[in-house]
Design an enzyme around this catalytic site. Sequence first.
Site, PDB file in Angstrom:
ATOM      1  N   GLU A  57       0.825  -1.207   0.000  1.00  0.00           N
ATOM      2  CA  GLU A  57       0.000   0.000   0.000  1.00  0.00           C
ATOM      3  C   GLU A  57       0.860   1.260   0.000  1.00  0.00           C
ATOM      4  O   GLU A  57       0.514   2.262  -0.641  1.00  0.00           O
ATOM      5  CB  GLU A  57      -0.930  -0.011   1.211  1.00  0.00           C
ATOM      6  CG  GLU A  57      -2.029  -1.068   1.128  1.00  0.00           C
ATOM      7  CD  GLU A  57      -2.879  -1.146   2.383  1.00  0.00           C
ATOM      8  OE1 GLU A  57      -2.543  -0.444   3.371  1.00  0.00           O
ATOM      9  OE2 GLU A  57      -3.871  -1.897   2.391  1.00  0.00           O
ATOM     10  N   SER A 143      18.802  -8.824  -8.849  1.00  0.00           N
ATOM     11  CA  SER A 143      17.671  -8.946  -9.766  1.00  0.00           C
ATOM     12  C   SER A 143      17.815 -10.038 -10.834  1.00  0.00           C
ATOM     13  O   SER A 143      16.825 -10.678 -11.176  1.00  0.00           O
ATOM     14  CB  SER A 143      17.403  -7.601 -10.448  1.00  0.00           C
ATOM     15  OG  SER A 143      16.910  -6.669  -9.512  1.00  0.00           O
ATOM     16  N   HIS A 272       2.889 -10.264  -9.645  1.00  0.00           N
ATOM     17  CA  HIS A 272       4.326 -10.557  -9.625  1.00  0.00           C
ATOM     18  C   HIS A 272       5.074  -9.483  -8.842  1.00  0.00           C
ATOM     19  O   HIS A 272       5.950  -9.781  -8.041  1.00  0.00           O
ATOM     20  CB  HIS A 272       4.879 -10.644 -11.047  1.00  0.00           C
ATOM     21  CG  HIS A 272       6.368 -10.791 -11.102  1.00  0.00           C
ATOM     22  ND1 HIS A 272       7.004 -11.968 -10.780  1.00  0.00           N
ATOM     23  CD2 HIS A 272       7.342  -9.898 -11.397  1.00  0.00           C
ATOM     24  CE1 HIS A 272       8.312 -11.798 -10.885  1.00  0.00           C
ATOM     25  NE2 HIS A 272       8.542 -10.559 -11.250  1.00  0.00           N
ATOM     26  N   SER A 273       4.709  -8.239  -9.085  1.00  0.00           N
ATOM     27  CA  SER A 273       5.286  -7.104  -8.355  1.00  0.00           C
ATOM     28  C   SER A 273       4.322  -5.938  -8.509  1.00  0.00           C
ATOM     29  O   SER A 273       3.254  -6.061  -9.130  1.00  0.00           O
ATOM     30  CB  SER A 273       6.662  -6.736  -8.930  1.00  0.00           C
ATOM     31  OG  SER A 273       6.509  -6.119 -10.209  1.00  0.00           O
TER      32      SER A 273
END
Length: 380
Positions: A57, A143, A272-273
């Site tokens: 959020e 990453s 996923h993100s």
Amino acid sequence: MRFLPESAGKRIPCYRVLDDNGEIIVGSDYEQLCEEIAVKMYTNMVSLQMMDTMFYEAQRQGRISFYMTSTGEEAINIASAAALSADDIILPQYREPGILLWRGFTIEEFASQCFGNKDDCGKGRQMPMHYGSKKHNFVTISSPIATQLSQAVGVAYSLKMDKKDACVVTYTGDGGTSEGDFHAALNFAAVTEAPVVFICRNNGWAISTNISEQFRSDGIVVRGQAYGIRSIRVDGNDALAVYSAIHTAREMAISEQRPLLVEALSYRVGHHSTSDDSTKYRSVDEIEYWKMVRNPVKRFRKWVERNGWWSEEEESELRSSMKKQLLQVIQVAEKKEKPPLKELFSDVYDITPPNLREQEKQLRETIIRHPQDYPSDVPL
């Protein structure tokens, strides 16, 4: 002349302990949990779930730039962490913050990393969610997909050479097994007999690519066998099954000095993100089914409550307390200043080379000429 068949006619079974209602399946063979560990596992699962909600959020409000949740995979995170020793070295992918949570990484430290402030142990040089902690034997997340797997084998081989009473545990998603690094790592581990446990979170989706579009094999577990690695498939939404499987795999890795592969079947309930909208490639009904019916946190809670170790009052107190803590931590973390400018150039070389000194000089001169373009919360 006889060719081996392309696949076995029967699928590899999935190891389970708890049914979907949190009842022990009759005849299950599993590691016993004491009340203290069971309650800690459950409270950590709830804490991870709430932390994901609040940070997600915060990203949607523009307060942090990026976030990824572990929603639906809390059991893999926490149960595997509980089954390991603090001396075991973790090489994660990017959906394992529960390991750090279990090992004592504080909510303040999570927030500092996501906001990239002066208290971030990564000094603000990693994108959010890329945690790392030398203190907790948790190698910093990077990453690129699956690069950590072959690195994990090298670390495990060093433990073997030093005769350490520990192993390496490395994580990847089903998408990571489509990378060449996965295959190189399994072969490397099998040949060197390195004490490493590979844990694959087979959650059905590599971003928007379904497993049906990734491979024709019977999931991931059969790949371990192909490389000569002992393997098991486990219900990743069953905390007792995950705990038992990882506990046993760790013992085998250390006592027998061998690699193991654990395929944990789960489902990525969240996007996923924060850069993804999963409703574009899968139905809302599918997501809701896994969120409500196959929820790993609810399943484990039923088992803990059935043992008389948890109550509705404790549940309310935990969630209320965590919400207050998270709100306060986020408010504090976002107001802290960023790491100083000099940290951009430190830690790479023992003695800073001329080219980096020149870059720093040019940057400082540019800031003097254009101070309005430089963020005020970053000390010079």
